[in-house]
Design an enzyme around this catalytic site. Structure first.
Site, PDB file in Angstrom:
ATOM      1  N   CYS A 185      -4.051  -0.409   8.667  1.00 34.65           N
ATOM      2  CA  CYS A 185      -3.311  -1.678   8.795  1.00 34.65           C
ATOM      3  C   CYS A 185      -2.069  -1.446   9.658  1.00 34.65           C
ATOM      4  O   CYS A 185      -1.567  -0.328   9.739  1.00 34.65           O
ATOM      5  CB  CYS A 185      -2.868  -2.196   7.436  1.00 34.65           C
ATOM      6  SG  CYS A 185      -4.180  -2.583   6.285  1.00 34.65           S
ATOM      7  N   ASP A 228     -20.418 -13.508  22.103  1.00 31.82           N
ATOM      8  CA  ASP A 228     -19.605 -12.796  21.113  1.00 31.82           C
ATOM      9  C   ASP A 228     -19.732 -11.304  21.405  1.00 31.82           C
ATOM     10  O   ASP A 228     -20.346 -10.545  20.662  1.00 31.82           O
ATOM     11  CB  ASP A 228     -20.086 -13.127  19.696  1.00 31.82           C
ATOM     12  CG  ASP A 228     -19.132 -12.607  18.625  1.00 31.82           C
ATOM     13  OD1 ASP A 228     -18.090 -12.033  18.997  1.00 31.82           O
ATOM     14  OD2 ASP A 228     -19.438 -12.763  17.426  1.00 31.82           O
ATOM     15  N   CYS A 271      -1.070   5.696   7.110  1.00 30.04           N
ATOM     16  CA  CYS A 271      -2.443   5.287   7.437  1.00 30.04           C
ATOM     17  C   CYS A 271      -2.463   4.338   8.635  1.00 30.04           C
ATOM     18  O   CYS A 271      -1.586   3.493   8.778  1.00 30.04           O
ATOM     19  CB  CYS A 271      -3.063   4.616   6.212  1.00 30.04           C
ATOM     20  SG  CYS A 271      -4.731   3.990   6.483  1.00 30.04           S
ATOM     21  N   GLN A 325     -20.038 -10.062  10.858  1.00 26.87           N
ATOM     22  CA  GLN A 325     -18.583 -10.206  10.780  1.00 26.87           C
ATOM     23  C   GLN A 325     -18.057  -9.571   9.499  1.00 26.87           C
ATOM     24  O   GLN A 325     -18.615  -9.748   8.420  1.00 26.87           O
ATOM     25  CB  GLN A 325     -18.196 -11.687  10.816  1.00 26.87           C
ATOM     26  CG  GLN A 325     -18.539 -12.402  12.114  1.00 26.87           C
ATOM     27  CD  GLN A 325     -17.607 -12.045  13.260  1.00 26.87           C
ATOM     28  OE1 GLN A 325     -16.637 -11.290  13.090  1.00 26.87           O
ATOM     29  NE2 GLN A 325     -17.880 -12.584  14.435  1.00 26.87           N
ATOM     30  N   CYS A 377       0.833  -1.206   0.000  1.00 25.14           N
ATOM     31  CA  CYS A 377       0.000   0.000   0.000  1.00 25.14           C
ATOM     32  C   CYS A 377       0.868   1.255   0.000  1.00 25.14           C
ATOM     33  O   CYS A 377       1.763   1.389   0.855  1.00 25.14           O
ATOM     34  CB  CYS A 377      -0.923   0.009   1.223  1.00 25.14           C
ATOM     35  SG  CYS A 377      -1.935   1.497   1.361  1.00 25.14           S
ATOM     36  N   CYS A 392     -13.051 -10.553  19.677  1.00 26.27           N
ATOM     37  CA  CYS A 392     -12.136  -9.871  18.760  1.00 26.27           C
ATOM     38  C   CYS A 392     -11.058  -9.132  19.550  1.00 26.27           C
ATOM     39  O   CYS A 392     -10.264  -8.389  18.970  1.00 26.27           O
ATOM     40  CB  CYS A 392     -12.895  -8.904  17.853  1.00 26.27           C
ATOM     41  SG  CYS A 392     -13.770  -7.607  18.752  1.00 26.27           S
TER      42      CYS A 392
END
Length: 450
Positions: free
Chosen positions: A81, A381, A78, A284, A72, A408
């Protein structure tokens, strides 16, 4: 050590947030973004705390094993990620290690079956949902992107490599139409301006999409014309929604949705189960990996089709619907009313009749269900903050036979497992890589009553 000091450091580990971790001669931990274990680097100390410090990378003297060139062009700025500079095989190893270390350090649990993280088949272009903050550039044009690491400074980029390509197409078409008009962008500090976010949802299996304009007020003069133009430019776009959020908050969505054009939902599949997904429904973000996760849940539930199951934090009923034929009855608890309505539609769509959807907070509704029904298994969850203390107290008091805890955020999961470990044994944990190129990891834990 002082702020501004230049130091040569050897990176030893990867922290939960994706930063490399090095240690000074005095044993002080230093967190450095864009580094990996094995890197020998020069770094500048930017912030100094009592027992740790932060630094920025100046030079890689010697690269660690598994380092690669990120594809990228805005990756280093950024914040979307954190691990594009790491080979995928190494990323999975570090995520495995992260889960194990958090369980050991936070929960004090070391005895359980360790499964290797389930790798993603697609390491890029996998996300089915994007939430874009907006800004005005120096030419007065509306731009979208993601925030720079550790800030609210926007890094404009309209071809994100982890988003499904249809998301990027809709984003570009939307910005093209928005920039033909005088539309104000919301200013967080002043609390003024119309357009707050663009949110785009895509059905990976159906190639249908939904576009949501999040606005500060209901009045949005050109919305119907903009919606018509974007839908004409992108035929896969099935609906355009306006969500109104007038609160001074960093929460993206408000409580009111208006359908501007087309449908208010899209259709998606996980395996053979169909789902209708509206603007604010939880689903998800990685559809193909969700199937692997839900198959693991089925495995954990076993073959007893007479069991009663609670699906807590059920969203649109994605897990409840997927596991319904493994149960006599499923109670699906969800706080968002629109998600409950979606869940009921989804059950009807799939001709499933053994799910009861319950609208309310898990902390409020779970006790009532457990007191009135014989429940054999509970699937949790929860959001990133984990379970409420009253929920954990309830589980310890009522002693449910089996708990499946999906998270998560392995750190809050480990915290909650520590509180449950006197009554429940952790048998197995399974990481599922729902978020390649980022530090995030989904993990499913199987607990049984001792």
């Amino acid at each position: 050590m002082y702020e501004g000091e230049i130091k040569t450091l050897k990176v030893e580990d990867l922290a939960h947030g994706g930063d490399g971790v090095a240690r000074t001669e005095a044993g002080i931990a230093v967190f450095i973004p864009l580094t990996i274990p094995g890197d020998l680097i020069r770094a500048k100390i930017t912030k100094l705390k009592k027992n740790y410090a932060f630094a920025t990378l100046l030079e890689i003297i010697e690269a660690g094993e598994g380092r690669k060139e990120p594809p990228c062009p805005v990756y280093e700025d950024c914040g979307g990620c954190q691990l594009q500079h790491l080979e995928y095989k190494k990323e999975l190893e570090l995520k495995n290690n992260n889960i194990e270390q958090l369980l050991k350090r936070i929960a004090g649990i070391e005895q359980y079956k360790r499964n290797k993280v389930l790798a993603a088949d697609d390491q890029f272009r996998y996300r089915n949902k994007a939430q874009f903050p907006l800004s005005i550039d120096e030419k007065g044009k509306i731009k979208a992107g993601f925030y720079k690491r550790g800030s609210h400074q926007l890094v404009p980029y309209h071809d994100c490599l982890i988003q499904h390509p249809l998301i990027n197409r809709i984003l570009k078409a939307s910005l093209a139409e928005l920039n033909k008009r005088e539309i104000s962008i919301y200013n967080e500090e002043k609390g003024k301006g119309l357009l707050r976010h663009l949110v785009i949802r895509v059905g990976i299996c159906t190639n249908q999409a939904l576009l949501i304009f999040v606005t500060n007020k209901e009045e949005f003069a050109a919305k119907r014309e903009i919606a018509a133009k974007v839908m004409a430019a992108v035929p896969e776009l099935k609906g355009v929604i306006q969500n109104i959020n007038s609160k001074n908050t960093n929460v993206i969505f408000g409580d009111k949705d208006i359908t501007i054009s087309g449908y208010s939902y899209i259709k998606e599949y996980i395996n053979q189960t169909a789902y209708l997904i509206s603007a604010r429904s939880f689903f998800q973000v990685n559809t193909l990996q969700a199937e692997k996760l839900y198959n693991k849940v089925l495995d954990y539930l076993g073959d007893n089709e007479e069991q009663n199951i609670v699906d807590a934090f059920s969203g649109t009923g994605s897990i409840a619907l997927y596991i319904a034929d493994k149960a006599a009855k499923v109670f699906a608890i969800e706080s968002l009313k629109s998600a409950v309505e979606d869940g009921e539609k989804n059950a009807e769509l799939n001709e499933i009749k053994n799910i009861k959807f319950v609208n309310g907070l898990v902390e409020d509704k779970l006790a009532k269900i457990l007191n009135e029904e014989k429940i054999d298994s509970i699937i949790f969850d929860p959001p990133r903050k984990g379970l409420a203390d009253e929920t954990i107290t309830l589980l310890n008091e009522l002693e449910i036979e089996k708990i499946i805890y999906i998270s998560c955020n392995p750190a809050t999961q480990a915290r909650d497992l520590k509180k449950l470990k006197e009554k429940y044994e952790l048998l197995e944990i399974q990481g599922v890589d729902m978020f390649p190129q980022t530090y995030h990891i989904e993990s499913a834990a199987l607990l049984e009553l001792k």
